[in-house]
Design a protein around this motif. Structure first.
Motif, mmCIF file in Angstrom:
data_model
loop_
_atom_site.group_PDB
_atom_site.id
_atom_site.type_symbol
_atom_site.label_atom_id
_atom_site.label_comp_id
_atom_site.label_asym_id
_atom_site.label_seq_id
_atom_site.Cartn_x
_atom_site.Cartn_y
_atom_site.Cartn_z
ATOM 1 N N THR A 223 8.193 3.889 -8.516
ATOM 2 C CA THR A 223 7.515 3.208 -7.650
ATOM 3 C C THR A 223 6.072 3.097 -8.318
ATOM 4 N N ALA A 224 6.271 3.565 -8.857
ATOM 5 C CA ALA A 224 4.220 3.508 -10.094
ATOM 6 C C ALA A 224 4.466 2.845 -10.322
ATOM 7 N N GLY A 225 5.282 1.334 -11.606
ATOM 8 C CA GLY A 225 6.070 0.639 -11.790
ATOM 9 C C GLY A 225 5.806 -0.720 -11.461
ATOM 10 N N PHE A 226 6.232 -0.352 -10.079
ATOM 11 C CA PHE A 226 5.989 -1.457 -8.778
ATOM 12 C C PHE A 226 4.425 -1.516 -8.103
ATOM 13 N N ALA A 227 4.203 0.167 -8.068
ATOM 14 C CA ALA A 227 2.890 -0.204 -7.490
ATOM 15 C C ALA A 227 1.198 -0.834 -8.876
ATOM 16 N N LEU A 228 1.639 -0.187 -9.919
ATOM 17 C CA LEU A 228 1.132 -0.784 -11.444
ATOM 18 C C LEU A 228 1.518 -2.780 -10.879
ATOM 19 N N LEU A 229 2.408 -3.125 -10.768
ATOM 20 C CA LEU A 229 2.289 -4.564 -10.807
ATOM 21 C C LEU A 229 2.105 -5.119 -9.367
ATOM 22 N N SER A 230 1.301 -5.113 -8.482
ATOM 23 C CA SER A 230 1.017 -5.088 -7.315
ATOM 24 C C SER A 230 -0.176 -5.473 -7.310
ATOM 25 N N VAL A 231 -0.904 -3.767 -7.782
ATOM 26 C CA VAL A 231 -2.360 -4.447 -8.125
ATOM 27 C C VAL A 231 -3.097 -4.855 -9.179
ATOM 28 N N LEU A 232 -2.378 -5.416 -10.164
ATOM 29 C CA LEU A 232 -2.120 -6.573 -11.488
ATOM 30 C C LEU A 232 -2.768 -7.825 -10.030
ATOM 31 N N GLY A 233 -1.921 -7.676 -9.407
ATOM 32 C CA GLY A 233 -2.051 -9.435 -8.755
ATOM 33 C C GLY A 233 -3.115 -9.108 -7.652
ATOM 34 N N LEU A 234 -3.620 -8.245 -7.410
ATOM 35 C CA LEU A 234 -4.778 -7.919 -6.666
ATOM 36 C C LEU A 234 -5.808 -7.959 -7.468
ATOM 37 N N VAL B 199 -5.725 -0.189 -10.896
ATOM 38 C CA VAL B 199 -4.884 -0.533 -12.010
ATOM 39 C C VAL B 199 -4.599 0.375 -13.341
ATOM 40 N N LEU B 200 -5.738 1.408 -13.064
ATOM 41 C CA LEU B 200 -5.856 2.236 -14.642
ATOM 42 C C LEU B 200 -4.643 3.484 -14.197
ATOM 43 N N GLY B 201 -4.946 3.683 -12.740
ATOM 44 C CA GLY B 201 -4.493 5.300 -12.028
ATOM 45 C C GLY B 201 -3.020 4.595 -12.450
ATOM 46 N N THR B 202 -2.220 3.469 -11.189
ATOM 47 C CA THR B 202 -1.110 2.999 -11.592
ATOM 48 C C THR B 202 -0.267 3.326 -12.748
ATOM 49 N N ALA B 203 -1.079 2.940 -14.149
ATOM 50 C CA ALA B 203 -0.806 2.525 -15.766
ATOM 51 C C ALA B 203 -0.458 4.585 -15.888
ATOM 52 N N ALA B 204 -1.382 5.042 -15.935
ATOM 53 C CA ALA B 204 -1.538 6.800 -15.775
ATOM 54 C C ALA B 204 -0.232 6.979 -15.351
ATOM 55 N N ALA B 205 0.277 6.885 -13.898
ATOM 56 C CA ALA B 205 1.423 7.373 -13.692
ATOM 57 C C ALA B 205 2.647 6.726 -13.995
ATOM 58 N N VAL B 206 2.656 5.439 -14.437
ATOM 59 C CA VAL B 206 3.885 5.225 -15.408
ATOM 60 C C VAL B 206 3.684 5.988 -16.966
ATOM 61 N N SER C 297 1.075 -2.003 -0.232
ATOM 62 C CA SER C 297 -0.054 0.326 0.046
ATOM 63 C C SER C 297 0.656 1.513 0.199
ATOM 64 N N ALA C 298 2.092 1.288 0.436
ATOM 65 C CA ALA C 298 2.949 2.825 0.187
ATOM 66 C C ALA C 298 3.208 2.480 -1.249
#
Length: 447
Positions: A367-378, A348-355, A46-47
């Motif tokens: 950080t956004a790339g790592f977050a995107l991979l994480s939420v794809l798992g969720l 998913v869409l928000g972190t993809a936009a951040a990337v 979540s961080a």
């Protein structure tokens, strides 16, 4: 305008919310003491998610929040999908959030499901009234709620910890290590909320400075409190409980703590709903301003203004959901999972936009790339509940195509008008016209 303290309090209320009321016990039922691993995983994941949204809010402060970022990255149709997904998820998620708090009240006052629903209705009315005063009043209310909440949670932890027994951690994984995955799926509800405050970024005095500060404070407070409550529950309570906070307070303060527990539950619930209603109302007004919703929603979309029309729609839909649940006996769990599925799609869409939007080579983008991979798992853990979000997305795209005020709608009508004019011209043309070209060609080729 929001201060750093008020913004952090809104973030703490949005994320901590109702998760601490029941989730420690629910996760322990799924995975046993190994649920602590699931808690730790989600705290770590979540961080970067929170910091990604903070980076976007600091650079592009706008009431549209995630919808604005996705629109910048992928265009207005994608922005409309995100906006509709979040906007219409909030009223649905309000019911399980409110009933979690209402259940604690019914445990004190009696009355069962009826008391729970009446408390839920009162909470909807309360947070609506708080937001009618504007985000500044909402932020002040939230600051007081967050301070009282943190104090009560710390009191529960400190007074219950002397009764901890390490034997309660054995066996550590009674349902196997694979049970950690389903436990993570259960706990996603408790970490939804980092996206809600992006819609309020424009209301900070200095978004580029204050949004990251408020987020860092919220990440630290939420992570420590969640892990402390979960660990204390596991160490102190021999059996998993659906109301672990009530049990901890009862151990620390005696049976009379039931009333105090109800107060804590109401504070948590009101804080979460207050933050979500504030963010959703802002978002709806921004969507109306940008043409993703009817222009009627747009009033109050400016910084410092109160989006009363959008807020009224959110409150009305929440009340309608409550009425349907009361009439059908629908429980909170399906609505909770539907809401969680919607939020994960937004992530998913928000972190993809951040990337795509954040500067290349920056820590924010990594950080956004790592977050995107994480939420794809969720998203993979969400299952078929994501179908509700697919229906909302289809409705958003249909509105973009057909509504008069949208660019796509104008193109669609222009294209339809052109086709109708062409068809009318063809119907009005004399019968000899279709053969004119072949005849002319034949004549020109004759000697």
């Amino acid at each position: 305008m929001l201060t750093v303290k008020q913004g952090a309090a809104l973030s703490v209320g949005a994320v901590l919310g109702t998760g601490v009321i029941a989730l420690p016990g629910l996760a322990a039922q799924v995975a046993g003491p190994a649920a602590l691993v699931a808690w730790l995983v989600l705290i770590v994941l979540s961080a970067p998610l929170a910091l990604t949204f903070a980076a976007l809010g600091a650079r592009f402060p706008d009431a549209g929040g995630v919808a604005t970022y996705v629109g910048r990255a992928f265009g207005p149709r994608a922005a409309a999908v995100v906006g509709w997904t979040f906007y219409f998820a909030v009223p649905v998620g309000a019911l399980p959030a409110a009933t979690f708090g209402g259940a604690y009240v019914s445990a004190v006052l009696g009355g069962g499901h009826r008391t729970t629903l009446l408390t839920a209705a009162a909470l909807v009315a309360l947070v609506t009234a708080a937001n009618l005063g504007g985000v500044r009043l909402s932020g002040r209310v939230q600051l007081g709620l967050a301070a009282a909440l943190v104090a009560l949670l710390l009191a529960a932890i400190v007074t219950a910890l002397p009764h901890a027994d390490p034997a309660n951690l054995r066996p550590f994984a009674p349902h196997g290590w694979r049970a950690i995955g389903p436990a993570i799926a259960v706990l996603v509800w408790g970490f939804a909320g980092w996206e809600a405050l992006t819609s309020l970024a424009a209301d900070y005095r200095n978004p580029r400075r204050d949004v990251p500060r408020a987020t860092w404070i919220a990440v630290g407070v939420v992570g420590l409190l969640y892990l402390a409550v979960a660990a204390t529950s596991q160490l102190v309570l021999a059996e998993p409980s659906t109301a672990p906070l009530a049990d901890l307070l009862a151990i620390g303060f005696g049976p009379g703590a039931r009333a105090l527990t109800a107060v804590v539950a109401l504070l948590l619930t009101a804080g979460a709903m207050n933050a979500y209603f504030a963010g959703a109302a802002r978002l709806g007004a921004a969507l109306g301003r940008d043409g993703a919703l009817p222009g009627w929603f747009a009033r109050g979309s400016g910084a410092g203004q109160v989006p009363r029309r959008s807020l009224a729609v959110v409150a009305g839909l929440a009340a309608a959901t409550l009425a349907v649940a009361a009439a059908t006996g629908l429980g909170p769990r399906p609505l909770m999972l539907l809401t969680t599925g919607s939020f994960v799609v937004v992530y998913v869409l928000g972190t993809a936009a951040a990337v795509r939007l954040l500067p290349r080579g920056s820590w924010a983008r990594r950080t956004a790339g790592f977050a995107l991979l994480s939420v794809l798992g969720l998203l993979a853990l969400t299952g078929w509940y994501v179908l509700w979000t697919a229906l909302v997305a289809a409705a958003a795209l249909a509105y973009q195509r057909l509504a008069p005020g949208t660019p796509a709608g104008r193109r669609y009508r222009l294209r339809s008008s052109t086709m109708c004019m062409a068809a009318s011209s063809a119907e009005a043309a004399p019968p000899s016209m279709p053969t004119s070209e072949p005849i002319s060609s034949f004549s020109s080729s004759s000697p």
